[in-house]
Enzyme design. Structure first.
Site, PDB file in Angstrom:
ATOM      1  N   THR A  23       3.080  -0.030   4.342  1.00  0.00           N
ATOM      2  CA  THR A  23       4.537   0.118   4.412  1.00  0.00           C
ATOM      3  C   THR A  23       5.225  -0.985   5.197  1.00  0.00           C
ATOM      4  O   THR A  23       6.356  -1.352   4.892  1.00  0.00           O
ATOM      5  CB  THR A  23       4.843   1.497   5.030  1.00  0.00           C
ATOM      6  OG1 THR A  23       4.163   2.477   4.238  1.00  0.00           O
ATOM      7  CG2 THR A  23       6.316   1.806   5.095  1.00  0.00           C
TER       8      THR A  23
ATOM      9  N   HIS B 132       0.143  -0.095  -2.460  1.00  0.00           N
ATOM     10  CA  HIS B 132       1.539  -0.565  -2.453  1.00  0.00           C
ATOM     11  C   HIS B 132       1.666  -1.461  -1.221  1.00  0.00           C
ATOM     12  O   HIS B 132       1.585  -0.985  -0.097  1.00  0.00           O
ATOM     13  CB  HIS B 132       2.413   0.698  -2.350  1.00  0.00           C
ATOM     14  CG  HIS B 132       3.878   0.492  -2.171  1.00  0.00           C
ATOM     15  ND1 HIS B 132       4.787   0.714  -3.190  1.00  0.00           N
ATOM     16  CD2 HIS B 132       4.618   0.149  -1.087  1.00  0.00           C
ATOM     17  CE1 HIS B 132       6.021   0.520  -2.741  1.00  0.00           C
ATOM     18  NE2 HIS B 132       5.946   0.165  -1.469  1.00  0.00           N
TER      19      HIS B 132
ATOM     20  N   ARG C 188       0.928  12.394  -7.536  1.00  0.00           N
ATOM     21  CA  ARG C 188       0.258  11.453  -6.634  1.00  0.00           C
ATOM     22  C   ARG C 188       0.810  11.698  -5.237  1.00  0.00           C
ATOM     23  O   ARG C 188       1.996  12.007  -5.074  1.00  0.00           O
ATOM     24  CB  ARG C 188       0.590  10.026  -7.073  1.00  0.00           C
ATOM     25  CG  ARG C 188      -0.026   8.957  -6.181  1.00  0.00           C
ATOM     26  CD  ARG C 188       0.931   7.814  -5.886  1.00  0.00           C
ATOM     27  NE  ARG C 188       2.008   8.193  -4.991  1.00  0.00           N
ATOM     28  CZ  ARG C 188       2.964   7.384  -4.582  1.00  0.00           C
ATOM     29  NH1 ARG C 188       3.008   6.141  -4.997  1.00  0.00           N
ATOM     30  NH2 ARG C 188       3.926   7.783  -3.755  1.00  0.00           N
TER      31      ARG C 188
ATOM     32  N   HIS D  35      -0.792 -36.654 -10.519  1.00  0.00           N
ATOM     33  CA  HIS D  35      -0.788 -35.386 -11.257  1.00  0.00           C
ATOM     34  C   HIS D  35      -0.372 -35.587 -12.710  1.00  0.00           C
ATOM     35  O   HIS D  35      -1.014 -35.082 -13.632  1.00  0.00           O
ATOM     36  CB  HIS D  35       0.186 -34.394 -10.595  1.00  0.00           C
ATOM     37  CG  HIS D  35      -0.298 -33.871  -9.286  1.00  0.00           C
ATOM     38  ND1 HIS D  35      -0.427 -32.532  -9.017  1.00  0.00           N
ATOM     39  CD2 HIS D  35      -0.674 -34.519  -8.151  1.00  0.00           C
ATOM     40  CE1 HIS D  35      -0.879 -32.365  -7.777  1.00  0.00           C
ATOM     41  NE2 HIS D  35      -1.025 -33.559  -7.245  1.00  0.00           N
TER      42      HIS D  35
ATOM     43  N   ARG E 276      13.074   1.690  -8.138  1.00  0.00           N
ATOM     44  CA  ARG E 276      13.051   2.516  -6.912  1.00  0.00           C
ATOM     45  C   ARG E 276      12.964   1.602  -5.691  1.00  0.00           C
ATOM     46  O   ARG E 276      13.962   1.329  -5.048  1.00  0.00           O
ATOM     47  CB  ARG E 276      11.881   3.518  -6.996  1.00  0.00           C
ATOM     48  CG  ARG E 276      11.970   4.667  -6.023  1.00  0.00           C
ATOM     49  CD  ARG E 276      11.546   4.328  -4.602  1.00  0.00           C
ATOM     50  NE  ARG E 276      10.148   3.963  -4.448  1.00  0.00           N
ATOM     51  CZ  ARG E 276       9.632   3.508  -3.307  1.00  0.00           C
ATOM     52  NH1 ARG E 276      10.393   3.343  -2.233  1.00  0.00           N
ATOM     53  NH2 ARG E 276       8.356   3.165  -3.233  1.00  0.00           N
ATOM     54  N   GLU E 277      11.775   1.099  -5.397  1.00  0.00           N
ATOM     55  CA  GLU E 277      11.625   0.185  -4.241  1.00  0.00           C
ATOM     56  C   GLU E 277      12.574  -1.011  -4.400  1.00  0.00           C
ATOM     57  O   GLU E 277      13.193  -1.472  -3.441  1.00  0.00           O
ATOM     58  CB  GLU E 277      10.171  -0.305  -4.163  1.00  0.00           C
ATOM     59  CG  GLU E 277       9.912  -1.370  -3.119  1.00  0.00           C
ATOM     60  CD  GLU E 277       9.678  -0.804  -1.723  1.00  0.00           C
ATOM     61  OE1 GLU E 277       8.847   0.102  -1.579  1.00  0.00           O
ATOM     62  OE2 GLU E 277      10.333  -1.279  -0.788  1.00  0.00           O
TER      63      GLU E 277
HETATM   64  C1  HCA Z   1       9.584   4.170   1.015  1.00  0.00           C
HETATM   65  C2  HCA Z   1       8.250   3.818   1.560  1.00  0.00           C
HETATM   66  C3  HCA Z   1       7.258   3.298   0.584  1.00  0.00           C
HETATM   67  C4  HCA Z   1       6.552   4.389  -0.176  1.00  0.00           C
HETATM   68  C5  HCA Z   1       5.380   3.914  -0.991  1.00  0.00           C
HETATM   69  C6  HCA Z   1       4.630   5.007  -1.714  1.00  0.00           C
HETATM   70  C7  HCA Z   1       6.250   2.491   1.435  1.00  0.00           C
HETATM   71  O1  HCA Z   1      10.404   3.277   0.786  1.00  0.00           O
HETATM   72  O2  HCA Z   1       9.851   5.331   0.831  1.00  0.00           O
HETATM   73  O3  HCA Z   1       5.199   6.055  -2.004  1.00  0.00           O
HETATM   74  O4  HCA Z   1       3.446   4.790  -2.006  1.00  0.00           O
HETATM   75  O5  HCA Z   1       6.261   1.283   1.390  1.00  0.00           O
HETATM   76  O6  HCA Z   1       5.512   3.149   2.164  1.00  0.00           O
HETATM   77  O7  HCA Z   1       7.864   2.413  -0.329  1.00  0.00           O
HETATM   78 CU    CU Z   2       7.510   0.373  -0.065  1.00  0.00          CU
END
Ligand code: HCA
Ligand code: CU
Length: 403
Positions: free
Chosen positions: A166, A194, A132, A290, A12-13
């Site tokens: 974010t 995150h 969540r 080293h 996803r990300e």
């Molecule tokens: C995104 C933003 C997100 C969401 C993270 C989450 C972020 O790309 O939609 O759902 O916890 O960094 O805020 O990745």
């Molecule tokens: Cu993100």
């Protein structure tokens, strides 16, 4: 023992990383490798994105993974229903709570976003799925807004709340404090973190979240994601290995390099030189100081044992910083028996040569062989005079090199 779930969001990300693209087969293979490593959650995009994405998400749910597949879904009814139409374990909802995102992204006030989110959370819970809720841009959000939102979503029945950094703005101390505050205020739910890497703190912040009480940490393979990504799986594992090894008991660390290499091939993107554990040079030692110590005991300069990850250390002998221990060790590995004096001479010769540029392993070996052969000619020429370096030394009882 406290529990920790690692959520991998490579699919996803990770695919939000510029120019990233995974085929259907690659997504399945990445998921299998993540499962082999042992992550608890695999986050996938919203099935509402496209029919192809829906097919992929459903396929990922059907390949018998131990990990839970969770869909990352906006607080939009059609998107939630599209995810509920698949067999995903649960839904990871998100909604921007900072003034920046409320103004320039979705344009909704706090009360309006709660009016969207709360009924959807109840709907998801009524189906028995995991849910969540993440407050996107939590670290630029007003604390009162943030807690207002979390109070409502916790009341509505989420099992976990997410605190994403974010824009990668937080410091480890800020992360630990905010996570600790939420852990105390919402003991009935889990806390997820995150962390983006815009200012280079993603891994540090992720570990700080753990120390603040988070029980779910987001990562991606090699840290790929929007802009310069989020915490990497390898980076988080490296920290856990040292500071919280008990949290890795169910993981198969030998699968990590395979995973990073596979994703690197898919994206035609080399594993970054500074990636913990899986970087090409993660276990390469160079300077004489080293290499001498590492050859005596690897723990001198290695806190991660490469063998635990199915990897090997390397000793780089071909630099101007090389030392006689490393050179003697290499010569022995090549089958040469050298005296101490010879090792010193060879080291000096190699260092001089390396002043014109470093040598790779093959070049080092070739250099050692030709040095040895040249020495043999000299020895043969001089043998009549009885001054052959090697034999002469041995006759005099000088010590042969022992690594
Ligand atoms: C995104 C933003 C997100 C969401 C993270 C989450 C972020 O790309 O939609 O759902 O916890 O960094 O805020 O990745
Ligand atoms: Cu993100």
């Amino acid at each position: 023992m406290r529990s920790l779930a690692i959520l991998d969001s490579t699919l996803r990300e990770g695919e939000q990383f510029t120019s990233a693209f995974f085929t259907f087969e690659q997504r399945l293979k990445i998921a299998r490798l993540l499962d082999a490593v042992g992550v608890e959650f695999i986050e996938v995009p919203s099935p509402a994105v496209s029919p192809e994405m829906r097919r992929t998400v459903q396929a990922l749910c059907e390949i018998g993974l131990s990990a839970h597949v969770v869909a990352h879904v906006r607080c939009v009814e059609a998107d939630v229903r599209a995810a509920l139409d698949t067999s995903v374990f649960g839904l990871n909802l998100f909604y921007g709570t900072s003034a920046e995102l409320r103004t320039y992204s979705h344009g909704r006030r706090i009360d309006q976003l709660l009016a969207d989110a709360v009924p959807l959370i109840r709907l998801i819970r009524s189906t028995g799925r995991y849910v969540r809720f993440s407050a996107e841009d939590a670290f630029r959000s007003d604390l009162v807004d943030l807690l207002t939102v979390f109070d409502a979503v916790v009341e509505a029945g989420v099992q976990r709340i997410g605190l994403p950094d974010t824009v990668g703005i937080a410091t480890p101390r800020q992360v630990e404090r905010l996570v600790a505050l939420c852990t105390e205020r919402y003991p009935q739910v889990g806390i997820e973190f995150h962390g983006h890497n815009d200012t280079g703190c993603a891994i540090a912040n992720t570990v700080a979240a753990l120390e603040g009480g988070a029980d779910c940490l987001d990562v991606t393979v090699m840290g790929i994601g929007e802009r310069n990504g989020i915490a990497s799986l390898s980076g988080l594992i490296a920290q856990l290995y040292i500071h919280y090894p008990e949290l890795l008991e169910t993981y198969d660390l030998t699968q990590l390099a395979l995973l990073d290499h596979f994703v690197s091939e898919c994206l035609d993107l080399p594993i970054p030189f500074n990636m913990p554990i899986t970087a090409p040079g993660a276990f390469a030692h160079r300077a004489g100081v080293h290499t001498k110590a590492v050859l005596k005991n690897p723990r001198s300069y290695e806190v991660l044992a490469p063998a635990d990850f199915g990897l090997m250390r390397s000793i780089d002998v071909g630099s101007r910083f090389t030392g006689r221990h490393a050179v003697g060790h290499r010569a022995t590995a090549l089958g040469l028996r050298l005296s101490n004096d010879e090792v010193c001479h060879l080291t000096q010769a190699l260092r001089e040569r390396a002043e014109c540029g470093s040598l790779n392993q093959e070049e080092v070996d070739a250099f050692i062989h030709s040095w040895w052969e040249e020495g043999s000619v000299c020895r043969a020429e001089r043998s009549g005079a009885g001054i052959a370096l090697r034999e002469g030394n041995q006759e005099k009882g000088s010590v042969t090199w022992e690594p």
